[in-house]
Design a protein around this motif. Structure first.
Motif, short mmCIF file in Angstrom:
data_model
loop_
_atom_site.label_atom_id
_atom_site.label_comp_id
_atom_site.label_asym_id
_atom_site.label_seq_id
_atom_site.Cartn_x
_atom_site.Cartn_y
_atom_site.Cartn_z
N LEU A 65 3.66 -2.82 3.68
CA LEU A 65 4.37 -4.05 4.02
C LEU A 65 5.05 -3.95 5.37
N ASN A 66 5.27 -2.73 5.85
CA ASN A 66 6.00 -2.52 7.10
C ASN A 66 5.10 -2.08 8.26
N CYS A 67 3.79 -2.21 8.12
CA CYS A 67 2.87 -1.63 9.11
C CYS A 67 3.11 -2.18 10.51
N GLN A 68 3.29 -1.28 11.47
CA GLN A 68 3.56 -1.69 12.85
C GLN A 68 2.28 -1.94 13.63
N ASN A 69 1.14 -1.50 13.11
CA ASN A 69 -0.15 -1.75 13.76
C ASN A 69 -1.03 -2.66 12.90
N HIS A 70 -0.40 -3.60 12.18
CA HIS A 70 -1.15 -4.40 11.22
C HIS A 70 -2.23 -5.26 11.87
N ASP A 71 -2.09 -5.57 13.17
CA ASP A 71 -3.10 -6.40 13.84
C ASP A 71 -4.46 -5.71 13.90
N ILE A 72 -4.47 -4.40 13.82
CA ILE A 72 -5.76 -3.70 13.79
C ILE A 72 -5.99 -2.96 12.47
N SER A 73 -4.93 -2.46 11.83
CA SER A 73 -5.13 -1.73 10.58
C SER A 73 -5.47 -2.67 9.43
N VAL A 130 4.89 -0.66 -2.09
CA VAL A 130 4.96 -0.88 -0.64
C VAL A 130 3.62 -0.63 0.04
N CYS A 131 2.83 0.31 -0.48
CA CYS A 131 1.62 0.74 0.21
C CYS A 131 0.33 0.40 -0.53
N GLY A 132 0.40 0.33 -1.86
CA GLY A 132 -0.82 0.13 -2.63
C GLY A 132 -1.59 1.41 -2.85
N GLY A 133 -0.88 2.50 -3.11
CA GLY A 133 -1.52 3.78 -3.33
C GLY A 133 -0.71 4.64 -4.27
N SER A 134 -0.90 5.95 -4.22
CA SER A 134 -0.18 6.86 -5.10
C SER A 134 0.27 8.10 -4.34
N LEU A 135 1.38 8.66 -4.77
CA LEU A 135 1.97 9.83 -4.12
C LEU A 135 1.14 11.08 -4.31
N HIS A 136 0.66 11.33 -5.54
CA HIS A 136 0.06 12.64 -5.84
C HIS A 136 -1.15 12.90 -4.97
N THR A 137 -1.91 11.85 -4.62
CA THR A 137 -3.08 12.05 -3.76
C THR A 137 -2.66 12.56 -2.38
N VAL A 138 -1.58 12.01 -1.84
CA VAL A 138 -1.09 12.43 -0.53
C VAL A 138 -0.61 13.88 -0.59
N LEU A 139 0.07 14.25 -1.67
CA LEU A 139 0.52 15.64 -1.81
C LEU A 139 -0.67 16.59 -1.89
N ASP A 140 -1.72 16.18 -2.59
CA ASP A 140 -2.93 17.01 -2.65
C ASP A 140 -3.54 17.18 -1.26
N MET A 169 8.09 -6.98 6.39
CA MET A 169 9.44 -6.50 6.14
C MET A 169 10.37 -6.88 7.29
N ARG A 170 10.21 -8.06 7.77
CA ARG A 170 11.04 -8.52 8.89
C ARG A 170 12.46 -8.85 8.48
N ASP A 171 12.71 -8.96 7.18
CA ASP A 171 14.05 -9.26 6.72
C ASP A 171 14.85 -8.00 6.39
N VAL A 172 14.23 -6.83 6.57
CA VAL A 172 14.92 -5.57 6.32
C VAL A 172 15.54 -5.07 7.62
N PRO A 173 16.81 -4.67 7.62
CA PRO A 173 17.46 -4.26 8.87
C PRO A 173 16.96 -2.89 9.34
#
Length: 315
Positions: free
Chosen positions: A114-122, A217-227, A284-288
């Motif tokens: 939701l906070n992606c800074q390169n969303h125009d290409i990603s 927030v991301c649409g994924g899972s933590l354990h895969t990233v840890l692996d 996430m433009r409403d988050v400070p």
């Protein structure tokens, strides 16, 4: 950015329509990690989404399409962004500091942050972003011509165009260049194992130490990233980690402490950890922005847990 006259300028990417016809799609590069289904569909086996894709459709990443029963990459050799960056920008602070790298990106990502800074290409489809035609051989040649000692696969999610990365990285090693992967690390172990022999360093975006936050927030899972982190450690890849601290999302100090404890317990106390400041982006433009005191507190927690190299970014 690399211009047609062969000179590099500041990083920008192409936006605009670049629609492919059916003949051009038939000539796309076949993917390596999928199985055919009995109904004419395919199941992608690159990441844990295991997208089941009907004919003419794409998976979550938008760049891997089922073309009449063959899964093809619509971005192979079609980068949408090129730049020469300092290696510290990746960020990598303990890997060849003071040097530059040729940064390259194609459209696509298998997360929906939701906070992606390169969303125009990603978060874009290949048809919606103009691109260069640049083979793996041409990327390596370009890197050598501009005296860059290495290539960084970055800006979007390079694992979604893993075939292009692997082929380019293999040639880069043969030419004496090193390879950097900047990734969120959401990938299955088999394709990752095929790639890692050609990767020298990686910055992994460890977005949170909460599986619920990854899902929301991301649409994924933590354990895969840890692996993924552990696989890179075991393969001898130089690992640095980035944790973007978002107010109200992943700024709980107890959770940050558990994250750092896990890193220390798994022999990664010497891996540089970058706590990065959040600024409003995308959905996430409403988050400070992250208060600086929060980042300083996170650094203190990390150091107390045993992390030896802790940096603050975007400050």
């Amino acid at each position: 950015m690399w211009a047609p006259n062969g000179k590099f300028h500041f990083f920008v990417y192409f936006c605009g329509m670049n629609t492919m016809n059916d003949k051009q799609r038939a000539e796309m590069h076949a993917c390596r990690y999928y199985v055919r289904l009995g109904d004419g569909g395919v199941e992608c086996r690159l990441c844990p989404h295991h997208c089941r894709i009907g004919d003419g459709k794409t998976g979550v990443c938008r760049s891997r399409r089922n073309h009449h029963g063959t899964l093809v990459s619509e971005v192979y050799a079609k980068p949408c962004a090129l730049a020469i960056d300092p290696v510290e920008k990746k960020p990598l602070y303990h890997f060849h500091p003071g040097t530059t790298c040729l940064s390259i990106a194609c459209t696509g990502c298998n997360f929906r942050c939701l906070n992606c800074q390169n969303h125009d290409i990603s978060q874009a489809s290949p048809d919606d972003v103009r691109h260069y035609d640049l083979s793996p051989e041409a990327v390596v040649k370009l890197c050598l011509e501009h005296l860059c000692p290495g290539i960084a696969y970055t800006y979007t999610e390079p694992l979604t165009y893993i075939e292009y990365v692997t082929d380019t990285a293999r040639l880069a090693h043969e030419a004496g260049l090193w390879n950097i992967l900047v990734t969120a690390g959401y990938v299955c172990q088999e394709p990752l194992a095929d790639l890692l022999p050609f990767i020298d360093a990686a910055n992994i975006d460890l977005k949170s130490f909460s599986d619920d936050t990854y899902r929301r927030v991301c649409g994924g899972s933590l354990h895969t990233v840890l692996d993924t982190i552990l696989a890179m450690r075991d393969a001898g890849v130089w690992v640095e980690l980035t944790n973007l601290v978002i107010p109200g999302v992943n700024d709980d100090m107890e959770m940050i402490g558990r994250m750092c404890r896990w890193l220390v317990d798994n022999g990664l106390d010497g891996a540089p950890l970058h706590f990065s400041r959040f600024f409003p982006h995308h959905k996430m433009r409403d988050v400070p922005p992250t208060p600086l005191r929060t980042l300083r507190q996170a650094r203190l927690v990390a150091q107390e847990q045993g992390m030896r190299h802790v940096y603050l970014g975007n400050v």
